[in-house]
Design an enzyme around this catalytic site. Structure first.
Site, PDB file in Angstrom:
ATOM      1  N   SER A  33      71.391  93.750  55.363  1.00 26.08           N
ATOM      2  CA  SER A  33      70.765  95.373  55.644  1.00 26.08           C
ATOM      3  C   SER A  33      69.967  95.328  56.578  1.00 26.08           C
ATOM      4  CB  SER A  33      70.405  95.566  54.124  1.00 26.08           C
ATOM      5  OG  SER A  33      69.142  95.297  53.704  1.00 26.08           O
ATOM      6  N   ASP A  34      70.630  95.896  57.583  1.00 32.17           N
ATOM      7  CA  ASP A  34      69.482  96.572  58.346  1.00 32.17           C
ATOM      8  C   ASP A  34      67.958  96.753  57.260  1.00 32.17           C
ATOM      9  OD1 ASP A  34      67.215  97.125  60.092  1.00 32.17           O
ATOM     10  OD2 ASP A  34      68.805  99.036  61.312  1.00 32.17           O
ATOM     11  N   TRP A  35      66.590  96.729  57.883  1.00 31.51           N
ATOM     12  CA  TRP A  35      65.223  96.592  57.071  1.00 31.51           C
ATOM     13  C   TRP A  35      65.315  98.769  56.399  1.00 31.51           C
ATOM     14  CZ3 TRP A  35      67.056  92.159  58.298  1.00 31.51           C
ATOM     15  CH2 TRP A  35      65.772  91.409  58.067  1.00 31.51           C
ATOM     16  N   GLY A  36      65.751  98.558  55.447  1.00 34.66           N
ATOM     17  CA  GLY A  36      65.797  99.386  54.595  1.00 34.66           C
ATOM     18  C   GLY A  36      66.880 100.485  54.148  1.00 34.66           C
ATOM     19  N   ALA A  37      67.962 100.081  54.534  1.00 39.20           N
ATOM     20  CA  ALA A  37      69.286 100.509  54.934  1.00 39.20           C
ATOM     21  C   ALA A  37      70.268 100.625  53.816  1.00 39.20           C
ATOM     22  CB  ALA A  37      69.977  99.674  56.131  1.00 39.20           C
TER      23      ALA A  37
END
Length: 805
Positions: free
Chosen positions: A229-233
């Site tokens: 995941s992108d950070w916080g996605a």
């Protein structure tokens, strides 16, 4: 580390769920009892942004010094994947020294609009160029035993509401424009990880999108790495895991893993799916462990010449009437703060702490030029104010000198991750400076810095323009090399420079509405649109000048009629007809002469950069396969070639075709969609006004609603928008704007969904606090008390959190 399959067989459900969750912000989880090591991942991709744990502050402000190479927008202009491979190897060496297992890059999203705040971090408006350049960088990094993360998968072409917006587009546009670059990089370079995107794709979160993450990425392209995941996605951890998101980053600190375990135990999630995801993560950890080297020796200074070489090979000479290279016998006015304080990289998560910074003024001075300097404008121009005394002093100096070289460009206040530009203009003070300097001295050269196209009202008034893009820490030296003639410029534009923003294809549909953004221009982005619409541009895709000249001749095909599955060899000769050595970028486009479906006038299919001494010529060979002639057929769910005649076009840019030859391609009959309902406007100069009925026909479904009923997560900005009507809401909003600096940080803070206040805070901001904040902002009772009850625990977690990020 032992064989991942053996380790997986020993792990409990809880341990398998835990391995699919990061350890903290920058590390994958280790298990000492299984001999599974910790792995560090770090931002890039044009340098290494590793947190310096000996300094206070986040990794954005306290990172290990690292060479800052030119950004992707710049290196794409080199059109040289082999050069990117060299850069990748150097980055890999730095990662080995710093014990980093995965470099989080490159970014490969398409440049749909010149206003995207993160365009500097992406390669091109064309997927073939972007894919080939990304593959070169990935090959280089991974050849050193360090992984990469191809990002952001996918259709992540704007910063406005990037964490919540739904990108609405048809399947053909998705495949031909937004996925082809990823496909090339995945198949050619096999990145160890692919990072999904924050945005939703046709209403489905990138981290939960089965169509993109499993059906396309894994099943069609054969990707066997980790989807991170992108950070916080991450939105719904269990749904994301089901649909292909292997690894959640940063760590949810047990929250995500607990949800996975619960779903397995209640039958919502098949444990075989968890096994598959956990095995992918274990395989990645094994690769990183095998590639790591203890006490690896690396000296940043050794690669400073490489950084300068890459920058010089990537800068684009847009205009020159013979004033360049500069004459050392002339007195030169060097004007503009950027001559001494260059803008050399973008702002945001890719921001590198450079080991040194070259400036063009010092480099030109060291070469023996007779220089005088005037600042011209203030370094900080957040309010776009002009400084008349500085401009007047610059014009006065220009009048006294033989030549004026003016350094201007976009600043971090205009262009950054986290927000999109509002227009295509340069700072007003920069434009006014050029206007007054040219009035004082017509022998004016402009050196332009920035990561995306700008309008150039002074274009016709200056004698030369060098587009330095964002050249990295050695960019100042590279500019001096080109201005002096020590290096012959060879870069070409990886994107079109339009005359005005109103001419761009997404003008009426960017950045969209609260919940959605519609890609009504379809496949027509960049030169595909300008060609089809017949719109004049300032500088076309693939364009760039040299201090020498090149001649093209002898185009031949190894066959003039071919089966759709045949390979076609294309050969031609390029000769340096000038007096200095130089490099030319030959570009091959394919045009379908007559098609049942609407298609671009021509599309880039191959390119080659060739270095030639004066008078030297070389034969270039390129190979075209089936995909060079195909379009994505939504009825067949596959790529289709229509029988017929095609033109093979070879040129120096998309607007400068030098050679052409025809070929007949025979293909199997296929059922082809009837585009009559949606095609007409795609053949006109007004693609921007494609009506609802045509866009609906293109989508093959109803157009989604532009409101939060469409499922967009609620952001802090949304809450403040309604909460500002309350006394508490106004106070909180004003406090946030005071505490969080304007620009990247504030834009990110306001766009973050409430769910990410929890995941991105390392558990410091709890669900209970989030509920209390909602009550407070909405003027409900009990909000303050609820938040206060959580503060002691939260305060205890702040220290450890700051050490992580």
């Amino acid at each position: 580390m032992k064989d991942p399959k053996e380790l997986l067989a020993q792990m409990t459900t809880e341990e398998k769920a835990a391995i699919c969750d990061g350890k903290d912000f920058w590390h994958l989880k280790d298990f000492e009892k299984y001999g599974i090591p910790e792995v560090m991942v770090c931002d890039g991709p044009h340098g290494l942004r590793k947190k310096d744990y000996n300094k206070t502050g986040s990794s954005l402000t306290a990172s290990v010094p690292s060479i800052c190479y030119p950004t992707a927008a710049t290196t794409a202009a080199s059109w040289d994947p082999e050069l990117l491979k060299e850069m990748g190897k150097a980055l890999g060496k730095k990662c080995l020294k710093e014990k980093v297992g995965v470099l989080l890059g490159p970014g490969i999203n398409m440049k749909r609009s010149p206003l995207c705040g993160r365009n500097f971090e992406y390669f091109a408006e064309d997927p073939v160029l972007a894919g080939e350049m990304a593959a070169g960088l990935i090959d280089g990094v991974q050849s050193m035993g360090v992984g990469t993360s191809l990002k952001h998968f996918c259709v992540n072409s704007q910063e406005t509401r990037r964490m919540t917006v739904s990108e609405v587009l048809d399947e053909r546009t998705l495949r031909e424009i937004y996925l082809t670059g990823f496909e090339i990089a995945v198949k050619k370079a096999k990145p160890w990880t692919v990072m999904n995107s924050y945005n939703r794709i046709n209403e489905v979160h990138g981290s939960e999108n089965r169509h993109t993450q499993i059906e396309i990425l894994r099943d069609e392209w054969g990707f066997d790495g980790v989807v991170v995941s992108d950070w916080g996605a991450v939105n719904d951890r269990v749904l994301g895991l089901k649909n292909g998101n292997d690894l959640e980053m940063p760590s949810s600190f047990g929250s995500g893993a607990a949800k996975i375990v619960k779903a397995v135990k209640n039958g919502e999630l098949d444990e075989a799916v968890l096994d598959e995801r956990a095995l992918n993560v274990l395989n990645l950890i094994k690769k990183c462990a095998d590639g790591a080297q203890d006490n690896y020796e690396y000296n940043d200074a050794d690669d400073q010449p490489l950084a300068r070489k890459i920058a010089a090979a990537s800068m684009v000479l847009l205009k020159n009437d013979g004033i360049l290279p500069l004459d050392k016998s002339k007195k030169i006015a060097v004007i503009g703060d950027m001559a001494k304080n260059p803008r050399y990289q973008g702002a945001g998560s890719s921001q590198i702490n450079p080991t040194k910074i070259d400036c063009a003024f010092d480099e030109l001075s060291a070469m023996g030029f007779d220089l005088e300097y005037a600042q011209g404008y203030e370094k900080s121009i957040k309010k776009e104010k002009k400084n008349p005394p500085l401009i007047a002093a610059a014009a006065e100096l220009a009048a006294k000198c033989d030549v004026a070289v003016v350094f201007i460009g976009l600043t971090d206040d205009f262009e950054s991750e986290g927000f999109d530009r509002q227009h295509m203009n340069l700072p007003a003070s920069h434009n006014e400076l050029v206007k007054q300097v040219t009035a004082a001295n017509p022998n004016t050269v402009v050196v332009l810095a920035g990561g995306s196209p700008v309008e150039m009202p002074w274009n016709d008034d200056v004698r030369a323009i060098l587009n330095s893009y964002l050249g990295g820490q050695a960019g100042g030296g590279a500019v001096a090399d080109i201005l002096s003639g020590a290096v012959n410029p060879s870069g070409k534009l990886p994107e079109t420079y339009p005359l005005t923003y109103a001419d761009t294809p997404a003008y009426r549909n960017y950045p969209g509405n609260p919940a959605t953004v519609e890609h009504r221009e379809g496949i027509y982005i960049g030169y595909r649109y300008y060609d089809k619409a017949g719109k004049a541009v300032r500088y076309p895709f693939g364009y760039g000048l040299s201090y020498t000249s090149f001649e093209y001749s002898g185009l031949s095909l190894d066959k003039t009629e071919a089966d759709e599955n045949d390979e076609i060899k294309v050969r031609f000769t390029v000769k340096n007809t000038g007096s200095v050595a130089g490099a030319e970028i030959a570009q091959l486009y394919v045009a379908d002469k007559e098609s049942t479906v609407f298609r671009p006038v021509k599309e880039l299919k191959a390119f080659k950069k060739v270095y030639l001494e004066p008078g030297e010529e070389k034969e270039i060979e390129m190979t075209l396969g089936r995909r060079a002639f195909a379009f994505y057929n939504v009825k067949a769910g596959d790529w289709t070639v229509e029988s017929g005649e095609f033109d093979i076009l070879v040129g120096a840019s998309s607007a400068d075709i030098r050679l052409s030859a025809g070929i007949t391609v025979n293909a199997a009959p296929a059922e082809i969609p009837d585009y009559r309902e949606c095609a007409p406007n795609y053949y006109t100069a007004d693609v921007q006004s494609v009506p609802d009925e045509q866009f609906r026909a293109l989508l093959g479904r109803d157009i989604p609603a532009n409101d939060y009923d469409a499922g967009a997560p609620v952001t802090i900005a949304d809450c403040f928008e309604s909460a500002k009507r309350t006394k508490n809401g106004k106070k909180m909003f004003n406090l946030l704007c005071k505490v969080v600096p304007a620009g990247f940080a504030q834009a990110i803070a306001l766009q973050v969904p409430f769910r990410d206040f929890m995941s991105m805070s390392g558990g410091v901001f709890s669900e209970k606090m989030a509920d209390g904040l909602c009550k407070l902002l909405n003027g409900e009772k009990g909000g303050v008390r609820q938040m206060l009850s959580c503060i002691p625990k939260a305060i205890g977690g702040v220290g450890p959190l700051l050490k992580q990020i």
